[in-house]
Write a protein that holds these residues in place. Structure first.
Motif, PDB file in Angstrom:
ATOM      1  N   TRP A  36       0.539  -1.141  -0.315  1.00 44.85           N
ATOM      2  CA  TRP A  36       0.282   0.453  -0.085  1.00 44.85           C
ATOM      3  C   TRP A  36       0.675   1.380   0.169  1.00 44.85           C
ATOM      4  O   TRP A  36       1.808   1.266   0.915  1.00 44.85           O
ATOM      5  N   TYR A  37       0.188   1.802  -0.963  1.00 45.68           N
ATOM      6  CA  TYR A  37       1.492   3.819  -0.594  1.00 45.68           C
ATOM      7  C   TYR A  37      -0.428   4.784  -0.819  1.00 45.68           C
ATOM      8  O   TYR A  37      -0.728   4.177  -0.788  1.00 45.68           O
ATOM      9  N   ARG A  38       0.482   5.490  -0.344  1.00 44.45           N
ATOM     10  CA  ARG A  38      -0.363   6.588  -0.581  1.00 44.45           C
ATOM     11  C   ARG A  38       0.119   7.915  -0.628  1.00 44.45           C
ATOM     12  O   ARG A  38       1.589   8.266  -0.621  1.00 44.45           O
ATOM     13  N   GLN A  39      -0.379   8.884  -0.859  1.00 41.54           N
ATOM     14  CA  GLN A  39       0.094   9.946  -1.724  1.00 41.54           C
ATOM     15  C   GLN A  39      -1.008  11.033  -1.395  1.00 41.54           C
ATOM     16  O   GLN A  39      -1.970  11.543  -1.408  1.00 41.54           O
ATOM     17  N   ALA A  40      -0.998  12.105  -0.678  1.00 40.37           N
ATOM     18  CA  ALA A  40      -0.773  13.764  -0.132  1.00 40.37           C
ATOM     19  C   ALA A  40      -1.464  14.257  -0.926  1.00 40.37           C
ATOM     20  O   ALA A  40       0.044  14.131  -1.717  1.00 40.37           O
ATOM     21  N   PRO A  41      -2.071  15.959  -0.526  1.00 43.64           N
ATOM     22  CA  PRO A  41      -2.235  16.760  -2.375  1.00 43.64           C
ATOM     23  C   PRO A  41      -0.290  17.256  -1.463  1.00 43.64           C
ATOM     24  O   PRO A  41       0.095  18.010  -0.602  1.00 43.64           O
ATOM     25  N   GLY A  42       0.375  17.138  -2.818  1.00 45.02           N
ATOM     26  CA  GLY A  42       1.640  18.205  -2.831  1.00 45.02           C
ATOM     27  C   GLY A  42       2.971  17.479  -2.227  1.00 45.02           C
ATOM     28  O   GLY A  42       3.956  17.687  -2.177  1.00 45.02           O
ATOM     29  N   GLU A  43       2.429  15.878  -2.263  1.00 40.30           N
ATOM     30  CA  GLU A  43       3.447  15.317  -1.726  1.00 40.30           C
ATOM     31  C   GLU A  43       3.793  14.084  -2.664  1.00 40.30           C
ATOM     32  O   GLU A  43       3.083  14.116  -3.319  1.00 40.30           O
ATOM     33  N   GLN A  44       4.984  13.718  -2.631  1.00 40.30           N
ATOM     34  CA  GLN A  44       5.507  12.473  -3.584  1.00 40.30           C
ATOM     35  C   GLN A  44       4.396  11.033  -2.829  1.00 40.30           C
ATOM     36  O   GLN A  44       4.238  11.075  -1.225  1.00 40.30           O
ATOM     37  N   ARG A  45       4.684  10.350  -3.735  1.00 41.50           N
ATOM     38  CA  ARG A  45       3.786   8.818  -3.475  1.00 41.50           C
ATOM     39  C   ARG A  45       4.878   7.818  -2.237  1.00 41.50           C
ATOM     40  O   ARG A  45       5.928   8.034  -2.694  1.00 41.50           O
ATOM     41  N   GLU A  46       4.245   7.774  -1.530  1.00 45.74           N
ATOM     42  CA  GLU A  46       5.343   6.782   0.019  1.00 45.74           C
ATOM     43  C   GLU A  46       4.833   5.518   0.143  1.00 45.74           C
ATOM     44  O   GLU A  46       3.813   5.238   0.113  1.00 45.74           O
TER      45      GLU A  46
END
Length: 121
Positions: A36-46
């Motif tokens: 599972w990855y996540r991406q917040a607004p303005g951030e890179q996918r982690e």
């Protein structure tokens, strides 16, 4: 054709829990790692959490002790149990599978469409 379909996202208050699911379907020969990855607004996918075919797991430091990844190999499904959610966990969560499609010898990464998780304070 391979598809990954996520479900389980939504809006929850801080301290609450959510469980994400991701089913891989289609012309699949073998699934190696899932994650599972996540991406917040303005951030890179982690990368949030990963699990190998043998069940070994890894987590980003910020979710250790709160999130648990698991998988059901018979169902080609990976889960992410998220407890004690914080506002900073708010992001679009993406399922990933590193797999070999049937009829090939090539391992490739496949992605789901993403599911929104919003944690209110």
């Amino acid at each position: 054709q391979v598809q990954l379909v996520e479900s389980g996202g939504g809006l929850v208050q801080a301290g609450g829990s959510l469980r994400l699911s991701c089913v891989a379907s289609g012309n699949i020969f073998y699934i190696n790692a899932m994650g599972w990855y996540r991406q917040a607004p303005g951030e890179q996918r982690e990368l949030v959490a990963g699990i190998t075919s043998g069940g070994s797991t890894d987590y980003v430091d910020s979710v250790k002790g709160r999130f648990t990844i698991s998988r059901d190999n018979a169902k080609n499904t990976v889960y992410l149990q998220m407890n004690s959610l914080k506002p900073e966990d708010t992001a679009v969560y993406y399922c990933n599978a590193r797999l070999v499609p049937r009829g090939t010898l090539k391992t490739s990464d496949y992605w789901g469409q993403g599911t929104q998780v919003t944690v209110s304070s």
